[in-house]
Motif scaffolding. Sequence first.
Motif, PDB file in Angstrom:
ATOM      1  N   GLY A  82      92.739  80.927   3.171  1.00  0.00           N
ATOM      2  CA  GLY A  82      92.791  81.310   3.964  1.00  0.00           C
ATOM      3  C   GLY A  82      91.437  81.584   4.049  1.00  0.00           C
ATOM      4  O   GLY A  82      91.363  82.957   3.550  1.00  0.00           O
ATOM      5  N   VAL A  83      90.285  81.416   5.368  1.00  0.00           N
ATOM      6  CA  VAL A  83      89.003  81.860   4.885  1.00  0.00           C
ATOM      7  C   VAL A  83      88.687  82.387   5.942  1.00  0.00           C
ATOM      8  O   VAL A  83      88.106  81.808   7.069  1.00  0.00           O
ATOM      9  CB  VAL A  83      88.344  80.618   3.973  1.00  0.00           C
ATOM     10  N   ASP A  84      88.225  83.862   5.938  1.00  0.00           N
ATOM     11  CA  ASP A  84      87.951  84.075   7.389  1.00  0.00           C
ATOM     12  C   ASP A  84      85.860  83.860   7.137  1.00  0.00           C
ATOM     13  O   ASP A  84      84.935  84.903   7.033  1.00  0.00           O
ATOM     14  CB  ASP A  84      87.549  85.828   7.111  1.00  0.00           C
ATOM     15  N   GLU A  85      85.493  82.381   8.162  1.00  0.00           N
ATOM     16  CA  GLU A  85      84.185  82.295   8.044  1.00  0.00           C
ATOM     17  C   GLU A  85      83.246  82.447   9.219  1.00  0.00           C
ATOM     18  O   GLU A  85      84.062  82.124  10.537  1.00  0.00           O
ATOM     19  CB  GLU A  85      83.929  80.896   7.649  1.00  0.00           C
ATOM     20  N   ARG A  86      82.280  83.417   9.122  1.00  0.00           N
ATOM     21  CA  ARG A  86      81.977  83.987  10.661  1.00  0.00           C
ATOM     22  C   ARG A  86      80.296  83.834  11.100  1.00  0.00           C
ATOM     23  O   ARG A  86      79.956  83.438   9.716  1.00  0.00           O
ATOM     24  CB  ARG A  86      81.742  85.956  10.682  1.00  0.00           C
ATOM     25  N   GLU A  87      79.791  83.417  12.049  1.00  0.00           N
ATOM     26  CA  GLU A  87      78.310  83.559  11.822  1.00  0.00           C
ATOM     27  C   GLU A  87      77.320  84.234  11.268  1.00  0.00           C
ATOM     28  O   GLU A  87      77.573  85.128  10.496  1.00  0.00           O
ATOM     29  CB  GLU A  87      78.264  83.553  13.657  1.00  0.00           C
ATOM     30  N   ASN A  88      76.308  83.300  10.399  1.00  0.00           N
ATOM     31  CA  ASN A  88      75.810  83.300   9.519  1.00  0.00           C
ATOM     32  C   ASN A  88      76.764  84.362   7.992  1.00  0.00           C
ATOM     33  O   ASN A  88      75.534  85.268   7.220  1.00  0.00           O
ATOM     34  CB  ASN A  88      74.841  84.489   9.522  1.00  0.00           C
ATOM     35  N   ALA A 133      84.651  84.360  -4.989  1.00  0.00           N
ATOM     36  CA  ALA A 133      84.447  82.234  -6.135  1.00  0.00           C
ATOM     37  C   ALA A 133      84.253  81.561  -4.244  1.00  0.00           C
ATOM     38  O   ALA A 133      83.607  80.716  -5.293  1.00  0.00           O
ATOM     39  CB  ALA A 133      85.711  81.785  -6.857  1.00  0.00           C
ATOM     40  N   TYR A 134      84.995  81.926  -3.368  1.00  0.00           N
ATOM     41  CA  TYR A 134      84.813  80.689  -2.570  1.00  0.00           C
ATOM     42  C   TYR A 134      83.088  81.119  -2.077  1.00  0.00           C
ATOM     43  O   TYR A 134      83.010  79.993  -2.005  1.00  0.00           O
ATOM     44  CB  TYR A 134      85.626  81.362  -1.857  1.00  0.00           C
ATOM     45  N   ALA A 135      83.079  82.093  -1.392  1.00  0.00           N
ATOM     46  CA  ALA A 135      81.893  83.233  -1.332  1.00  0.00           C
ATOM     47  C   ALA A 135      80.719  82.542  -2.192  1.00  0.00           C
ATOM     48  O   ALA A 135      79.238  82.336  -1.487  1.00  0.00           O
ATOM     49  CB  ALA A 135      81.955  83.972  -1.410  1.00  0.00           C
ATOM     50  N   TYR A 136      81.347  81.514  -3.302  1.00  0.00           N
ATOM     51  CA  TYR A 136      80.177  81.496  -4.529  1.00  0.00           C
ATOM     52  C   TYR A 136      79.809  80.514  -4.799  1.00  0.00           C
ATOM     53  O   TYR A 136      78.435  79.401  -4.303  1.00  0.00           O
ATOM     54  CB  TYR A 136      80.237  82.242  -5.676  1.00  0.00           C
ATOM     55  N   GLY A 137      80.808  79.500  -4.770  1.00  0.00           N
ATOM     56  CA  GLY A 137      80.831  78.253  -4.873  1.00  0.00           C
ATOM     57  C   GLY A 137      82.078  77.544  -3.839  1.00  0.00           C
ATOM     58  O   GLY A 137      82.656  75.878  -4.220  1.00  0.00           O
ATOM     59  N   GLN A 138      82.288  78.150  -2.789  1.00  0.00           N
ATOM     60  CA  GLN A 138      83.590  77.642  -2.490  1.00  0.00           C
ATOM     61  C   GLN A 138      84.572  76.960  -2.681  1.00  0.00           C
ATOM     62  O   GLN A 138      85.050  77.681  -4.232  1.00  0.00           O
ATOM     63  CB  GLN A 138      82.647  76.133  -1.889  1.00  0.00           C
ATOM     64  N   VAL A 160      92.177  76.713   5.831  1.00  0.00           N
ATOM     65  CA  VAL A 160      92.424  77.120   6.595  1.00  0.00           C
ATOM     66  C   VAL A 160      90.901  77.752   7.107  1.00  0.00           C
ATOM     67  O   VAL A 160      90.903  78.847   6.417  1.00  0.00           O
ATOM     68  CB  VAL A 160      93.098  77.685   6.500  1.00  0.00           C
ATOM     69  N   ASN A 161      90.133  78.056   8.173  1.00  0.00           N
ATOM     70  CA  ASN A 161      89.645  78.381   8.378  1.00  0.00           C
ATOM     71  C   ASN A 161      90.164  79.122   9.495  1.00  0.00           C
ATOM     72  O   ASN A 161      90.427  78.736  11.047  1.00  0.00           O
ATOM     73  CB  ASN A 161      88.049  77.659   9.220  1.00  0.00           C
ATOM     74  N   MET A 162      89.944  80.765   9.288  1.00  0.00           N
ATOM     75  CA  MET A 162      91.154  82.035  10.168  1.00  0.00           C
ATOM     76  C   MET A 162      90.038  81.466  11.577  1.00  0.00           C
ATOM     77  O   MET A 162      90.590  82.141  12.941  1.00  0.00           O
ATOM     78  CB  MET A 162      90.927  83.020   9.975  1.00  0.00           C
ATOM     79  N   GLN A 163      88.537  81.363  11.388  1.00  0.00           N
ATOM     80  CA  GLN A 163      87.977  81.668  12.610  1.00  0.00           C
ATOM     81  C   GLN A 163      88.630  81.110  14.216  1.00  0.00           C
ATOM     82  O   GLN A 163      88.602  81.070  14.895  1.00  0.00           O
ATOM     83  CB  GLN A 163      86.485  81.992  12.478  1.00  0.00           C
ATOM     84  N   GLY A 164      88.568  79.791  13.345  1.00  0.00           N
ATOM     85  CA  GLY A 164      88.497  78.309  13.736  1.00  0.00           C
ATOM     86  C   GLY A 164      90.275  78.283  14.091  1.00  0.00           C
ATOM     87  O   GLY A 164      90.633  77.516  15.111  1.00  0.00           O
ATOM     88  N   PHE A 165      90.859  79.165  13.018  1.00  0.00           N
ATOM     89  CA  PHE A 165      92.274  79.037  14.239  1.00  0.00           C
ATOM     90  C   PHE A 165      92.730  78.705  15.003  1.00  0.00           C
ATOM     91  O   PHE A 165      94.125  78.933  15.582  1.00  0.00           O
ATOM     92  CB  PHE A 165      93.346  79.658  13.085  1.00  0.00           C
ATOM     93  N   GLN A 166      92.613  79.863  15.905  1.00  0.00           N
ATOM     94  CA  GLN A 166      92.960  80.705  17.185  1.00  0.00           C
ATOM     95  C   GLN A 166      92.623  79.013  18.273  1.00  0.00           C
ATOM     96  O   GLN A 166      93.289  79.078  19.212  1.00  0.00           O
ATOM     97  CB  GLN A 166      91.668  81.706  17.416  1.00  0.00           C
ATOM     98  N   THR A 253      88.675  73.249  11.665  1.00  0.00           N
ATOM     99  CA  THR A 253      89.650  74.109  10.773  1.00  0.00           C
ATOM    100  C   THR A 253      89.935  73.681   9.244  1.00  0.00           C
ATOM    101  O   THR A 253      89.869  74.871   8.466  1.00  0.00           O
ATOM    102  CB  THR A 253      90.692  74.759  11.986  1.00  0.00           C
ATOM    103  N   ILE A 254      90.670  72.408   9.319  1.00  0.00           N
ATOM    104  CA  ILE A 254      90.809  72.569   8.247  1.00  0.00           C
ATOM    105  C   ILE A 254      90.442  71.580   7.812  1.00  0.00           C
ATOM    106  O   ILE A 254      89.654  70.340   7.630  1.00  0.00           O
ATOM    107  CB  ILE A 254      92.792  71.870   8.235  1.00  0.00           C
ATOM    108  N   LYS A 255      90.263  71.732   5.627  1.00  0.00           N
ATOM    109  CA  LYS A 255      89.436  70.828   4.947  1.00  0.00           C
ATOM    110  C   LYS A 255      91.105  70.748   3.612  1.00  0.00           C
ATOM    111  O   LYS A 255      92.033  71.603   3.536  1.00  0.00           O
ATOM    112  CB  LYS A 255      88.363  71.053   4.339  1.00  0.00           C
TER     113      LYS A 255
END
Length: 322
Positions: A82-88, A133-138, A160-166, A253-255
Amino acid sequence: MSSRQDRKKKKKKSRLFKISMIILAVLIVGGLVYAYSIYQSFQTTMDQVYEPLEGDTDKRVDVVSKKDDVKDAPPFSLLLLGVDERENDSGRSDTMIVLTVNPAKESIKMLSIPRDTRTEIVGWGTVEKINHAYAYGQVPMAVDTVEQFLDIPIDYYVKVNMQGFQKIVDAVGGVTVDNPYELSENGNTFPEGEITLDGEEALTYTRIRYADPRGDFGRQDRQKQIIQAVIDKGARVQSMWKFDSLFDAVGETIKTNLTFEEMVSIQKRYKGMQHNIDQMMFEQGTGERINGLWYYLPSQQELNDHTNTLQDHLEVDGQEDN
């Protein structure tokens, strides 16, 4: 006169019957076309979310096959991020859940890994929070790091991108969850008990951390709640009338490295196992500040116990035995 009236009645009934059959045929064909369009849209969406991982894990000798009969199918594992990806922001994996599935035992093990767990980041050469680990190497680095931390192979992942999950929450018409504590965040109050949330509220609900007496463990539970609620709601027939917006949201949202055919196969073979899930978690560790940062330090004994349980469930040997 009577004979003529009878013929007219018969002709009228015949016309009504033909009209009824035509209407029925149109409805059947229309239904088939609609069902096919849903299937095609779903397949297109699944092709969009497919993102393979390069290389195979070195912790598994045999390659997992998805085409075996269920009774003979080998166990497999999946990492849910569950990844919290925000702008920038490249994002961090706030939720890390490992699932192992054993068809012979007809069971699923589910282990939640605290995001602040201190461990080696494989491929980065540092010892720090596992969610870095995800921040450095996805996804690849997150998978490698979890594999080494638990000493088990990770066969599949779902991000799952929690930002887009909405968007997905809104597409299924909102979700209902059971909230164990009254919580407040960003002007929103979530009372204790059963609550119904729209997409924006659900996103805020999943991000609460400091207001929850359980801290990060509470946030993990809430994210699992929302994900499960969306799966349950999305499976209902009435949600399919919104399938266009739902599939669009899923595609954004999902990969995953599961193909469409593999998802269908797994769903058919393991759909009854969701009622036999053993939820595991880290409960015996401690929190400690190291160089100004707070870490979760798992109990080595508890980590060993979890590792042995998952290895046994996957029917694989540990690193020491390879």
